[in-house]
Design an enzyme around this catalytic site. Sequence first.
Site, PDB file in Angstrom:
ATOM      1  N   ASP A  40       0.840  -1.208   0.000  1.00 49.58           N
ATOM      2  CA  ASP A  40       0.000   0.000   0.000  1.00 49.58           C
ATOM      3  C   ASP A  40       0.869   1.250   0.000  1.00 49.58           C
ATOM      4  O   ASP A  40       1.698   1.421   0.891  1.00 49.58           O
ATOM      5  CB  ASP A  40      -0.954   0.033   1.217  1.00 49.58           C
ATOM      6  CG  ASP A  40      -2.233   0.800   0.901  1.00 49.58           C
ATOM      7  OD1 ASP A  40      -2.131   1.973   0.514  1.00 49.58           O
ATOM      8  OD2 ASP A  40      -3.319   0.208   0.998  1.00 49.58           O
ATOM      9  N   TYR A 167     -14.450   3.491 -13.549  1.00 50.01           N
ATOM     10  CA  TYR A 167     -14.369   2.396 -12.566  1.00 50.01           C
ATOM     11  C   TYR A 167     -15.060   1.139 -13.106  1.00 50.01           C
ATOM     12  O   TYR A 167     -14.540   0.025 -13.034  1.00 50.01           O
ATOM     13  CB  TYR A 167     -15.039   2.901 -11.290  1.00 50.01           C
ATOM     14  CG  TYR A 167     -15.028   1.991 -10.096  1.00 50.01           C
ATOM     15  CD1 TYR A 167     -13.876   1.829  -9.330  1.00 50.01           C
ATOM     16  CD2 TYR A 167     -16.188   1.332  -9.698  1.00 50.01           C
ATOM     17  CE1 TYR A 167     -13.889   1.021  -8.200  1.00 50.01           C
ATOM     18  CE2 TYR A 167     -16.213   0.534  -8.573  1.00 50.01           C
ATOM     19  CZ  TYR A 167     -15.059   0.377  -7.830  1.00 50.01           C
ATOM     20  OH  TYR A 167     -15.081  -0.420  -6.707  1.00 50.01           O
ATOM     21  N   ALA A 170     -13.068  -0.508 -15.825  1.00 51.18           N
ATOM     22  CA  ALA A 170     -11.900  -1.215 -15.266  1.00 51.18           C
ATOM     23  C   ALA A 170     -12.335  -2.504 -14.584  1.00 51.18           C
ATOM     24  O   ALA A 170     -11.715  -3.562 -14.756  1.00 51.18           O
ATOM     25  CB  ALA A 170     -11.187  -0.305 -14.267  1.00 51.18           C
ATOM     26  N   LYS A 171     -13.415  -2.427 -13.826  1.00 56.22           N
ATOM     27  CA  LYS A 171     -13.851  -3.586 -13.034  1.00 56.22           C
ATOM     28  C   LYS A 171     -14.401  -4.702 -13.914  1.00 56.22           C
ATOM     29  O   LYS A 171     -14.401  -5.873 -13.521  1.00 56.22           O
ATOM     30  CB  LYS A 171     -14.908  -3.154 -12.014  1.00 56.22           C
ATOM     31  CG  LYS A 171     -14.343  -2.290 -10.881  1.00 56.22           C
ATOM     32  CD  LYS A 171     -13.227  -2.982 -10.158  1.00 56.22           C
ATOM     33  CE  LYS A 171     -12.970  -2.447  -8.773  1.00 56.22           C
ATOM     34  NZ  LYS A 171     -11.744  -3.014  -8.177  1.00 56.22           N
ATOM     35  N   ALA A 199     -18.716  -3.560   1.014  1.00 60.53           N
ATOM     36  CA  ALA A 199     -18.149  -3.378   2.349  1.00 60.53           C
ATOM     37  C   ALA A 199     -18.223  -1.921   2.774  1.00 60.53           C
ATOM     38  O   ALA A 199     -18.084  -1.014   1.948  1.00 60.53           O
ATOM     39  CB  ALA A 199     -16.699  -3.847   2.373  1.00 60.53           C
ATOM     40  N   GLY A 200     -18.413  -1.740   4.049  1.00 58.58           N
ATOM     41  CA  GLY A 200     -18.380  -0.400   4.617  1.00 58.58           C
ATOM     42  C   GLY A 200     -16.938   0.016   4.822  1.00 58.58           C
ATOM     43  O   GLY A 200     -16.286  -0.401   5.774  1.00 58.58           O
TER      44      GLY A 200
HETATM   45  P1  NAD Z   1     -10.185   1.551   0.544  1.00 56.29           P
HETATM   46  O1  NAD Z   1     -10.044   2.905  -0.033  1.00 56.29           O
HETATM   47  O2  NAD Z   1     -10.449   1.415   1.978  1.00 56.29           O
HETATM   48  O3  NAD Z   1      -8.913   0.660   0.210  1.00 56.29           O
HETATM   49  C1  NAD Z   1      -8.235   0.736  -1.010  1.00 56.29           C
HETATM   50  C2  NAD Z   1      -6.761   0.640  -0.715  1.00 56.29           C
HETATM   51  O4  NAD Z   1      -6.052   0.608  -1.963  1.00 56.29           O
HETATM   52  C3  NAD Z   1      -6.250   1.838   0.077  1.00 56.29           C
HETATM   53  O5  NAD Z   1      -5.545   1.413   1.226  1.00 56.29           O
HETATM   54  C4  NAD Z   1      -5.354   2.549  -0.922  1.00 56.29           C
HETATM   55  O6  NAD Z   1      -4.245   3.218  -0.316  1.00 56.29           O
HETATM   56  C5  NAD Z   1      -4.914   1.418  -1.813  1.00 56.29           C
HETATM   57  N1  NAD Z   1      -4.453   1.898  -3.121  1.00 56.29           N
HETATM   58  C6  NAD Z   1      -4.979   2.911  -3.844  1.00 56.29           C
HETATM   59  N2  NAD Z   1      -4.268   3.089  -4.964  1.00 56.29           N
HETATM   60  C7  NAD Z   1      -3.277   2.161  -4.946  1.00 56.29           C
HETATM   61  C8  NAD Z   1      -2.226   1.849  -5.825  1.00 56.29           C
HETATM   62  N3  NAD Z   1      -2.039   2.537  -6.965  1.00 56.29           N
HETATM   63  N4  NAD Z   1      -1.389   0.834  -5.504  1.00 56.29           N
HETATM   64  C9  NAD Z   1      -1.569   0.121  -4.351  1.00 56.29           C
HETATM   65  N5  NAD Z   1      -2.546   0.395  -3.479  1.00 56.29           N
HETATM   66  C10 NAD Z   1      -3.392   1.397  -3.763  1.00 56.29           C
HETATM   67  O7  NAD Z   1     -11.355   0.854  -0.306  1.00 56.29           O
HETATM   68  P2  NAD Z   1     -11.985  -0.614  -0.215  1.00 56.29           P
HETATM   69  O8  NAD Z   1     -13.440  -0.438  -0.160  1.00 56.29           O
HETATM   70  O9  NAD Z   1     -11.299  -1.430   0.806  1.00 56.29           O
HETATM   71  O10 NAD Z   1     -11.636  -1.157  -1.673  1.00 56.29           O
HETATM   72  C11 NAD Z   1     -10.817  -2.280  -1.921  1.00 56.29           C
HETATM   73  C12 NAD Z   1     -11.134  -2.813  -3.298  1.00 56.29           C
HETATM   74  O11 NAD Z   1     -12.481  -3.303  -3.321  1.00 56.29           O
HETATM   75  C13 NAD Z   1     -11.048  -1.767  -4.398  1.00 56.29           C
HETATM   76  O12 NAD Z   1     -10.534  -2.361  -5.563  1.00 56.29           O
HETATM   77  C14 NAD Z   1     -12.493  -1.393  -4.627  1.00 56.29           C
HETATM   78  O13 NAD Z   1     -12.712  -0.864  -5.911  1.00 56.29           O
HETATM   79  C15 NAD Z   1     -13.161  -2.730  -4.416  1.00 56.29           C
HETATM   80  N6  NAD Z   1     -14.582  -2.662  -4.126  1.00 56.29           N
HETATM   81  C16 NAD Z   1     -15.021  -2.195  -2.935  1.00 56.29           C
HETATM   82  C17 NAD Z   1     -16.383  -2.183  -2.665  1.00 56.29           C
HETATM   83  C18 NAD Z   1     -16.914  -1.729  -1.349  1.00 56.29           C
HETATM   84  O14 NAD Z   1     -18.154  -1.859  -1.138  1.00 56.29           O
HETATM   85  N7  NAD Z   1     -16.087  -1.207  -0.432  1.00 56.29           N
HETATM   86  C19 NAD Z   1     -17.297  -2.619  -3.637  1.00 56.29           C
HETATM   87  C20 NAD Z   1     -16.819  -3.095  -4.844  1.00 56.29           C
HETATM   88  C21 NAD Z   1     -15.463  -3.123  -5.072  1.00 56.29           C
END
Ligand code: NAD
Length: 302
Positions: A40, A167, A170-171, A199-200
Amino acid sequence: MLMTIRFDGRVAIVTGAGAGLGRAHAHLLAAHGAKVVVNDPGGSVDGKGGDGAAADKVVAEITAAGGEAVANYASVSDREGAASIVQTAIDAFGKIDIVVNNAGILRDKSFVKMTLEEFEIVLNVHLLGTVYVTKAAWPHLLEQKYGRVVFTSSGSGLVGSYGQSNYGAAKTGMMGLMNNLKFEGAKSNIKVNMISPVAGTRMTEGIIEQKLFDLSKPEQVSPAVAWLSSEECDVNGEIVAAGAGYFTVLKLMKGKGHVVDPSHVATLEDFVNNKDKIFDLSEAKPYNSTLDDETKKFLGLM
Ligand code: NAD
């Protein structure tokens, strides 16, 4: 007796593991015996700023809990940085078995207002970041004839949402990557699967309703990631939705469809007059092949 799974002797990378979902995945893998690279670079939810503090904190937490972890601060969207994440695993633990591609950022805006730069930045982190890290690990996985790779997709791409075209693209791009790698890795016992989490976290704060936010601890997603990362995982190329304690498989569906009389080339009228049959899903099945046996029979090819 309840069954569990161990990761003793396995080495895992979790990208974006300094917070949210990645942190929870790293904790669960480490608690079950995996040695973990906590990647990270820190920074805000839009990917700006940052330092190594977030990764260091998670490494300290895992170590304090009796697990083994090392930090890596590279950005997955930087080719050399991505390669350095895999190198960190090799240097610290001698190999790599599991790659959990989780890192992510947001730059939400309606398509009309989004700059191409905002589009590219998000593609670079989510899609190309996943490509770069997986590509750096892939030769090691092929050589040792073992690997588990997990991608992190999203309903925002799989079914769409408003203001997340970058987004979402990409996804869903990850799905194409997975669908190809699942074949390329199959003979070498490499399985590539994807999760679609809810996730929250700071990413969804103020976006999803508070009740769901409170219910959807990141830890509620990690069991799916851990199983897909395990030797016991016996699926390849699947998408698992996970959140708030709910888990299910997601599939593309294929309707029964309609075949035009083969004695003539299909016309626009053929399409229009059979539109209801073409869009009917009442006899839909999972879409695993464009030219499956049923379609071949339809076309008189078998
Ligand atoms: P978050 O922001 O808490 O965590 C994302 C982490 O990725 C952060 O710690 C950030 O510093 C790190 N990051 C960002 N850019 C980066 C890079 N270039 N290289 C390495 N690390 C990097 O968000 P989250 O909700 O924990 O998301 C995690 C993953 O789950 C993401 O890919 C997000 O798109 C996906 N996602 C989350 C949800 C949700 O409901 N939270 C839903 C669908 C998908």
